[in-house]
Write a protein that holds these residues in place. Structure first.
Motif, PDB file in Angstrom:
ATOM      1  N   VAL A  58     -14.410  -0.520  -7.308  1.00  0.00           N
ATOM      2  CA  VAL A  58     -14.802   0.128  -6.054  1.00  0.00           C
ATOM      3  C   VAL A  58     -13.537   0.518  -5.292  1.00  0.00           C
ATOM      4  O   VAL A  58     -12.651  -0.312  -5.070  1.00  0.00           O
ATOM      5  N   ASP A  59     -13.426   1.778  -4.871  1.00  0.00           N
ATOM      6  CA  ASP A  59     -12.282   2.251  -4.097  1.00  0.00           C
ATOM      7  C   ASP A  59     -12.256   1.588  -2.718  1.00  0.00           C
ATOM      8  O   ASP A  59     -13.310   1.244  -2.152  1.00  0.00           O
ATOM      9  N   ASP A  60     -11.045   1.455  -2.157  1.00  0.00           N
ATOM     10  CA  ASP A  60     -10.902   0.812  -0.851  1.00  0.00           C
ATOM     11  C   ASP A  60     -11.704   1.526   0.233  1.00  0.00           C
ATOM     12  O   ASP A  60     -12.294   0.880   1.110  1.00  0.00           O
ATOM     13  N   ASP A  61     -11.742   2.864   0.191  1.00  0.00           N
ATOM     14  CA  ASP A  61     -12.451   3.595   1.245  1.00  0.00           C
ATOM     15  C   ASP A  61     -13.970   3.491   1.120  1.00  0.00           C
ATOM     16  O   ASP A  61     -14.704   3.928   2.005  1.00  0.00           O
ATOM     17  N   ALA A  62     -14.450   2.903   0.029  1.00  0.00           N
ATOM     18  CA  ALA A  62     -15.892   2.719  -0.148  1.00  0.00           C
ATOM     19  C   ALA A  62     -16.337   1.313   0.269  1.00  0.00           C
ATOM     20  O   ALA A  62     -17.536   1.020   0.284  1.00  0.00           O
ATOM     21  N   LEU A  63     -15.390   0.446   0.597  1.00  0.00           N
ATOM     22  CA  LEU A  63     -15.738  -0.918   0.987  1.00  0.00           C
ATOM     23  C   LEU A  63     -16.241  -0.954   2.421  1.00  0.00           C
ATOM     24  O   LEU A  63     -15.719  -0.283   3.303  1.00  0.00           O
ATOM     25  N   VAL A  64     -17.270  -1.748   2.670  1.00  0.00           N
ATOM     26  CA  VAL A  64     -17.827  -1.903   4.003  1.00  0.00           C
ATOM     27  C   VAL A  64     -18.371  -3.322   4.129  1.00  0.00           C
ATOM     28  O   VAL A  64     -18.858  -3.908   3.156  1.00  0.00           O
ATOM     29  N   ARG A  65     -18.267  -3.903   5.323  1.00  0.00           N
ATOM     30  CA  ARG A  65     -18.793  -5.242   5.551  1.00  0.00           C
ATOM     31  C   ARG A  65     -20.306  -5.176   5.746  1.00  0.00           C
ATOM     32  O   ARG A  65     -20.820  -4.217   6.310  1.00  0.00           O
ATOM     33  N   ALA A  66     -20.964  -6.242   5.306  1.00  0.00           N
ATOM     34  CA  ALA A  66     -22.427  -6.257   5.388  1.00  0.00           C
ATOM     35  C   ALA A  66     -22.918  -7.654   5.726  1.00  0.00           C
ATOM     36  O   ALA A  66     -22.334  -8.659   5.307  1.00  0.00           O
ATOM     37  N   TYR A  67     -24.007  -7.696   6.488  1.00  0.00           N
ATOM     38  CA  TYR A  67     -24.627  -8.968   6.868  1.00  0.00           C
ATOM     39  C   TYR A  67     -25.959  -9.084   6.123  1.00  0.00           C
ATOM     40  O   TYR A  67     -26.809  -8.195   6.208  1.00  0.00           O
ATOM     41  N   PRO A  68     -26.153 -10.195   5.361  1.00  0.00           N
ATOM     42  CA  PRO A  68     -27.408 -10.322   4.612  1.00  0.00           C
ATOM     43  C   PRO A  68     -28.598 -10.538   5.544  1.00  0.00           C
ATOM     44  O   PRO A  68     -28.549 -11.352   6.458  1.00  0.00           O
ATOM     45  N   GLU A  78     -19.620  -0.956  10.293  1.00  0.00           N
ATOM     46  CA  GLU A  78     -18.374  -0.216  10.140  1.00  0.00           C
ATOM     47  C   GLU A  78     -17.253  -0.892  10.936  1.00  0.00           C
ATOM     48  O   GLU A  78     -17.510  -1.664  11.872  1.00  0.00           O
ATOM     49  N   ASP A  79     -15.998  -0.590  10.581  1.00  0.00           N
ATOM     50  CA  ASP A  79     -14.850  -1.216  11.243  1.00  0.00           C
ATOM     51  C   ASP A  79     -14.825  -0.927  12.736  1.00  0.00           C
ATOM     52  O   ASP A  79     -14.505  -1.808  13.542  1.00  0.00           O
ATOM     53  N   ASP A  80     -15.152   0.308  13.136  1.00  0.00           N
ATOM     54  CA  ASP A  80     -15.103   0.630  14.558  1.00  0.00           C
ATOM     55  C   ASP A  80     -16.177  -0.124  15.335  1.00  0.00           C
ATOM     56  O   ASP A  80     -15.991  -0.461  16.510  1.00  0.00           O
ATOM     57  N   GLU A  81     -17.306  -0.434  14.697  1.00  0.00           N
ATOM     58  CA  GLU A  81     -18.341  -1.230  15.355  1.00  0.00           C
ATOM     59  C   GLU A  81     -17.872  -2.668  15.564  1.00  0.00           C
ATOM     60  O   GLU A  81     -18.117  -3.280  16.604  1.00  0.00           O
ATOM     61  N   LEU A  82     -17.171  -3.212  14.565  1.00  0.00           N
ATOM     62  CA  LEU A  82     -16.649  -4.573  14.690  1.00  0.00           C
ATOM     63  C   LEU A  82     -15.535  -4.635  15.725  1.00  0.00           C
ATOM     64  O   LEU A  82     -15.441  -5.596  16.500  1.00  0.00           O
ATOM     65  N   ASP A  83     -14.679  -3.602  15.764  1.00  0.00           N
ATOM     66  CA  ASP A  83     -13.576  -3.593  16.726  1.00  0.00           C
ATOM     67  C   ASP A  83     -14.069  -3.474  18.155  1.00  0.00           C
ATOM     68  O   ASP A  83     -13.421  -3.956  19.087  1.00  0.00           O
ATOM     69  N   ALA A  84     -15.234  -2.849  18.344  1.00  0.00           N
ATOM     70  CA  ALA A  84     -15.737  -2.609  19.691  1.00  0.00           C
ATOM     71  C   ALA A  84     -16.465  -3.813  20.275  1.00  0.00           C
ATOM     72  O   ALA A  84     -16.739  -3.849  21.473  1.00  0.00           O
ATOM     73  N   VAL A  85     -16.761  -4.819  19.443  1.00  0.00           N
ATOM     74  CA  VAL A  85     -17.530  -5.962  19.928  1.00  0.00           C
ATOM     75  C   VAL A  85     -16.797  -6.696  21.030  1.00  0.00           C
ATOM     76  O   VAL A  85     -17.377  -7.123  22.022  1.00  0.00           O
ATOM     77  N   ALA A  86     -15.497  -6.884  20.876  1.00  0.00           N
ATOM     78  CA  ALA A  86     -14.728  -7.647  21.858  1.00  0.00           C
ATOM     79  C   ALA A  86     -13.506  -6.848  22.292  1.00  0.00           C
ATOM     80  O   ALA A  86     -12.389  -7.323  22.247  1.00  0.00           O
ATOM     81  N   LEU A  87     -13.720  -5.621  22.715  1.00  0.00           N
ATOM     82  CA  LEU A  87     -12.626  -4.708  23.009  1.00  0.00           C
ATOM     83  C   LEU A  87     -11.721  -5.223  24.121  1.00  0.00           C
ATOM     84  O   LEU A  87     -10.506  -5.120  24.053  1.00  0.00           O
ATOM     85  N   ASP A  88     -12.311  -5.811  25.181  1.00  0.00           N
ATOM     86  CA  ASP A  88     -11.523  -6.248  26.326  1.00  0.00           C
ATOM     87  C   ASP A  88     -10.547  -7.365  25.966  1.00  0.00           C
ATOM     88  O   ASP A  88      -9.499  -7.498  26.589  1.00  0.00           O
ATOM     89  N   SER A  89     -10.884  -8.187  24.996  1.00  0.00           N
ATOM     90  CA  SER A  89     -10.020  -9.312  24.658  1.00  0.00           C
ATOM     91  C   SER A  89      -9.090  -9.003  23.495  1.00  0.00           C
ATOM     92  O   SER A  89      -8.433  -9.889  22.973  1.00  0.00           O
ATOM     93  N   THR A  90      -9.025  -7.734  23.087  1.00  0.00           N
ATOM     94  CA  THR A  90      -8.140  -7.361  21.992  1.00  0.00           C
ATOM     95  C   THR A  90      -6.688  -7.353  22.443  1.00  0.00           C
ATOM     96  O   THR A  90      -5.796  -7.751  21.702  1.00  0.00           O
ATOM     97  N   HIS A  91      -6.433  -6.902  23.668  1.00  0.00           N
ATOM     98  CA  HIS A  91      -5.061  -6.771  24.151  1.00  0.00           C
ATOM     99  C   HIS A  91      -4.805  -7.535  25.447  1.00  0.00           C
ATOM    100  O   HIS A  91      -3.700  -7.436  25.993  1.00  0.00           O
ATOM    101  N   THR A  92      -5.787  -8.272  25.930  1.00  0.00           N
ATOM    102  CA  THR A  92      -5.611  -8.984  27.194  1.00  0.00           C
ATOM    103  C   THR A  92      -6.117 -10.416  27.081  1.00  0.00           C
ATOM    104  O   THR A  92      -7.228 -10.651  26.595  1.00  0.00           O
ATOM    105  N   ILE A  93      -5.289 -11.359  27.531  1.00  0.00           N
ATOM    106  CA  ILE A  93      -5.704 -12.763  27.645  1.00  0.00           C
ATOM    107  C   ILE A  93      -6.024 -12.997  29.113  1.00  0.00           C
ATOM    108  O   ILE A  93      -5.119 -13.170  29.937  1.00  0.00           O
ATOM    109  N   GLU A  94      -7.294 -12.954  29.463  1.00  0.00           N
ATOM    110  CA  GLU A  94      -7.695 -13.168  30.859  1.00  0.00           C
ATOM    111  C   GLU A  94      -8.203 -14.594  31.012  1.00  0.00           C
ATOM    112  O   GLU A  94      -9.228 -14.973  30.435  1.00  0.00           O
TER     113      GLU A  94
END
Length: 263
Positions: A58-68, A78-94
């Motif tokens: 399987v090519d790297d660009d065809a890989l995707v995470r999945a939840y059973p 998709e990666d952008d969906e996972l990255d958006a879950v905790a966007l505020d805490s990606t670059h800030t320690i509040e």
């Protein structure tokens, strides 16, 4: 040479914000690592994802995470969906709240990181946050995205910097009652405690990292060095030591004191 920061962002407490950078407090760079080889060809082998049904790569660009979701059905993320879950805490320690430094048990601490101010402008704000926690005997609790996952983190003042500990989540910690004996342990005799205290005193030393050197690493280095010189050395196996069963705890403690090296 100082290690390069692996994370940069901002530390925030109320309206106080400063630029910071973070470095892992531990490293495995000095550990011996191996490659897997094909003994017949002498070539390295590589790990590759293959389709479980077709057996084809399987090519790297065809890989995707999945939840059973049951059976053969999955929810694809998709990666952008996972990255958006905790966007505020990606670059800030509040820092959201504070607790007394001695209230959190050791079992909740996971991985330590060193946090330092990233520029001269924010150094004063960083020092105020650090010293305020030290003065009040508290640690800060925040959230932070590390290693592609949001973590609860603890901020602990340490020297001129702050140690950021990732914390284990509640479902990751087993209650002591599940693992420890349920019945009450028998109370030891006072004389036994006194004798064992003497044994501990004989072995008491000031802490030194040399106490916890990895003997396996040293043996592996010896084997590798011998092979480099063209003189393969067969690793020596330690003979199992037969131990006498302890029949009387007081006799064993007295024997321990007699055999302990002086000084």
């Amino acid at each position: 040479m100082a290690p390069r920061p692996f994370w940069t962002g901002y530390l925030k407490l109320s309206l106080v914000t400063c630029a910071v950078s973070m470095t892992p407090a531990t490293t495995q760079a000095e550990r011996i690592r191996f490659h897997m080889m094909n003994r017949k060809t002498g070539h390295r082998v590589v790990v590759q994802y293959v389709d479980a049904a077709t057996g084809k790569p399987v090519d790297d660009d065809a890989l995707v995470r999945a939840y059973p979701r049951g059976g053969d059905r999955y929810v694809l993320l998709e990666d952008d969906e996972l990255d958006a879950v905790a966007l505020d805490s990606t670059h800030t320690i509040e820092i959201e709240r504070f607790v007394d430094a001695d209230e959190i048990g050791w079992i909740w601490y996971d991985t330590p990181h060193y946090l330092m101010p990233d520029d001269a402008v924010g150094a004063e704000a960083f020092a105020v946050i650090r010293d305020a926690m030290r003065h009040t005997g508290t640690v800060g609790i925040a959230r932070l995205v590390l290693y592609r996952r949001e973590h609860a983190v603890l901020l602990e003042p340490r020297g001129k910097g702050i140690v950021v500990w990732t914390l284990r989540y509640g479902e990751e910690v087993r209650p002591p009652a599940e693992c420890l004996p349920a019945e009450k342990a028998s109370r030891p005799e006072p004389e036994a405690l006194t004798q064992l205290g003497k044994v501990i005193g004989e072995r008491l030393r000031s802490w030194n990292p040399e106490m916890i050197q990895d003997p396996v690493q040293a043996r592996l280095q010896g084997i590798i060095a011998a092979k480099k010189r063209g003189r393969p050395r067969k690793p020596a196996r330690a003979e199992p030591v037969a131990e006498d069963r302890v029949v009387n705890i007081m006799d064993a403690l007295r024997a321990s004191l007699k055999s302990a090296p002086k000084g």
